[in-house]
Design an enzyme around this catalytic site. Structure first.
Site, PDB file in Angstrom:
ATOM      1  CB  VAL A  29     -61.514  99.940  -6.312  1.00 56.00           C
ATOM      2  CG1 VAL A  29     -61.996 101.311  -5.811  1.00 56.00           C
ATOM      3  CG2 VAL A  29     -62.702  98.993  -6.424  1.00 56.00           C
ATOM      4  CG  ASP A  32     -51.215  97.012  -3.123  1.00 54.33           C
ATOM      5  OD1 ASP A  32     -52.335  97.102  -3.638  1.00 54.33           O
ATOM      6  OD2 ASP A  32     -50.849  96.001  -2.499  1.00 54.33           O
ATOM      7  CB  THR A  88     -64.946  95.273   2.583  1.00 55.49           C
ATOM      8  OG1 THR A  88     -65.542  95.661   1.336  1.00 55.49           O
ATOM      9  CG2 THR A  88     -64.247  96.467   3.193  1.00 55.49           C
ATOM     10  CB  THR A 147     -68.307  97.658  -0.255  1.00 56.20           C
ATOM     11  OG1 THR A 147     -68.264  98.062  -1.617  1.00 56.20           O
ATOM     12  CG2 THR A 147     -69.736  97.314   0.128  1.00 56.20           C
ATOM     13  CB  CYS A 178     -70.354  94.176  -6.160  1.00 52.60           C
ATOM     14  SG  CYS A 178     -68.860  95.183  -6.275  1.00 52.60           S
ATOM     15  NE  ARG A 225     -59.787  88.280  -7.927  1.00 55.21           N
ATOM     16  CZ  ARG A 225     -59.542  89.548  -7.593  1.00 55.21           C
ATOM     17  NH1 ARG A 225     -58.869  89.807  -6.499  1.00 55.21           N
ATOM     18  NH2 ARG A 225     -59.975  90.539  -8.352  1.00 55.21           N
TER      19      ARG A 225
END
Length: 466
Positions: free
Chosen positions: A52, A71, A121, A156, A296, A367
């Site tokens: 993202v 990061d 998240t 999110t 998602c 993943r």
């Protein structure tokens, strides 16, 4: 230990939590080629450089904003500084933009007029949302921002998280007051890894702000990089809810066709043929059964159900849809086992080649791949399993899945082929040629129906699909 601010991590993994600032005790990778920001455009700091955050940073840099990519993952930052794209969706050239620098030094946050947080998240093992990344990021940002900064969350979250988690953490650490000393907006990410047709600039961006002035400022910022335009949500909570709802809707629809596929199997009716016929009606929505993995669709419904339950209402339909989709890997394993039995194969001596290990076609991300769950079930029957994926990192697959992985595709001697993730590279497999390499009386389990059943049966395969 506080979880790192990085969206390179799996959104569905369990993470540690804590109260230390995320950069405590860590070495810092310094900014390279630091330049003064353009006089006519603000400096933007993007926190979290995964699938993202990195495209977002590149998008702003390509529009001549001065961008700082932050990061805490040293290897990610060092790889980006060396000029290598870490996502596979951009290009090495794109991430080498002169307007874009990368760092693990949180002090760089203070140089930005806008700070955009794009961190993971995940949900915990009990399916409760884990907002520790967001809180940790907010704590670090709060320790560095100056008055006048606008902070925008893209992660999110469930409705209310920006006001209840993000803002208090920034205020505690900074001593500043939201709405007076700094401003806050929310714009949910709509990243689609592996989909070149729906990049950052091609998809309408939902934006929101804590008041009308902030809303317009945030909208103007994103309008400068999103060709498709922006949608101004009337509140932060509406924008937060829109993200979880758009993916929960997909989960519901996929669960419906997955349940249909199991029901039609009992009726000996071809599910795909039914859906093809039904889709000739103008208002029929086209979904296909399959494994529901990724970051998602299998995650976002839990954010909605969690928040709804807090307010006293349990959304049963969404919970049931999650149960249906979570049951599909076991059903695929059962299809495989029954196909082997129909081919007169002893399970303990059977060899199965799994084609496609990533969570969706066209990407290498394993993943949150539900293919792992299928393999785990088959392994209980002592079936010998090998895998092949043209995109996934083979060493990562071996570590995560615990199976042998082919470097070069070979069908030699396998009793069954399980086409789990239908990468485009598999669409033109010559089943007649493959049939000469596999064992006698082979099975083909084509999860999504990517191949022609007639071609498979003509080649001598016992064919199964959802």
């Amino acid at each position: 230990m506080t979880p790192p601010i990085s969206d390179t991590e799996d959104r569905t993994g369990e993470q540690e939590t804590g109260q230390q600032p995320v950069n405590a005790g860590r070495k810092s990778v310094s900014l390279e080629h630091a330049q003064e920001p353009s006089v006519d455009k603000p400096t933007i700091c993007v926190v979290g450089l995964g699938y993202v955050g990195l495209p977002l940073a590149v998008g702003f840099a390509e529009s001549d904003y001065r961008v700082i990519g932050f990061d805490v993952d040293d290897s990610t930052v060092e790889t980006l500084q060396s000029g290598t794209d870490t996502t596979g969706d951009l290009s090495d050239e794109a991430i080498q933009n002169d307007e874009l620098t990368y760092t693990t030094d949180a002090a760089a946050v203070s140089r930005a007029e806008y700070v955009i947080i794009a961190v993971p998240t995940p949900v915990r093992d009990d399916d409760r949302p884990d907002l520790s990344y967001v809180e940790s990021a907010a704590t670090t940002v709060g320790s560095k921002i100056d008055a006048g900064t606008t902070v925008i969350l893209e992660s999110t979250v469930y409705p209310g998280s920006t006001r209840e988690v993000l803002i208090p953490a920034i205020e505690r650490e900074s001593g500043l007051t939201a709405g007076e000393d700094f401003w806050v907006g929310y714009s949910p990410e709509r990243a689609t890894p592996g989909d070149a047709e729906h990049g950052l600039e091609d998809v309408v961006k939902v934006v929101s702000g804590q008041n009308e002035e902030v809303l317009e400022d945030v909208a103007t910022l994103y309008e400068s990089i999103v060709d498709a335009g922006v949608h101004r949500a009337p509140s932060i909570e509406v924008a937060e809810a829109s993200k979880v709802v758009e993916n929960s809707q997909r989960d519901l629809n996929i669960a419906f066709v997955n349940e249909l596929s199991i029901a039609f199997e009992h009726m000996d009716v071809d599910t795909q043929a039914v859906l093809d016929a039904a889709s000739t009606k103008w208002n029929f929505h086209g979904y296909r059964p399959g494994l529901v993995g990724g970051h998602c669709i299998p995650v976002d419904p839990y954010f909605f159900t969690y928040r709804s339950a807090q307010e006293g209402f349990d959304p049963e339909l969404m919970q049931t849809s999650r149960k249906v989709n979570e049951s599909v890997p076991a059903h695929v394993a059962d299809l495989t086992i029954r196909a082997l039995n129909d081919c007169q194969k002893a399970l303990s001596t059977s060899r199965v080649l799994v084609l496609g290990l990533a969570y969706k076609p066209g990407v290498g991300d394993i993943r949150s791949s539900k293919v792992f769950d299928v393999i785990e079930t088959l392994d209980e029957y002592d079936i010998d399993i090998e895998g092949y994926d043209p995109f996934a990192d083979n060493d990562a697959v071996r570590d995560a899945f615990g199976i042998d992985v082919q470097e070069t595709l070979s069908f030699d001697g396998f009793d069954a082929i399980l086409l789990a993730t239908p990468h485009a590279e598999f669409e033109h497999i010559d089943l007649t040629a493959v049939a000469s390499d596999v064992a006698e009386n082979p099975a083909l389990i084509d999860v999504t129906g990517a191949l022609e059943e007639g071609d498979a049966t003509d080649a001598g395969f016992e064919y199964r699909k959802l």
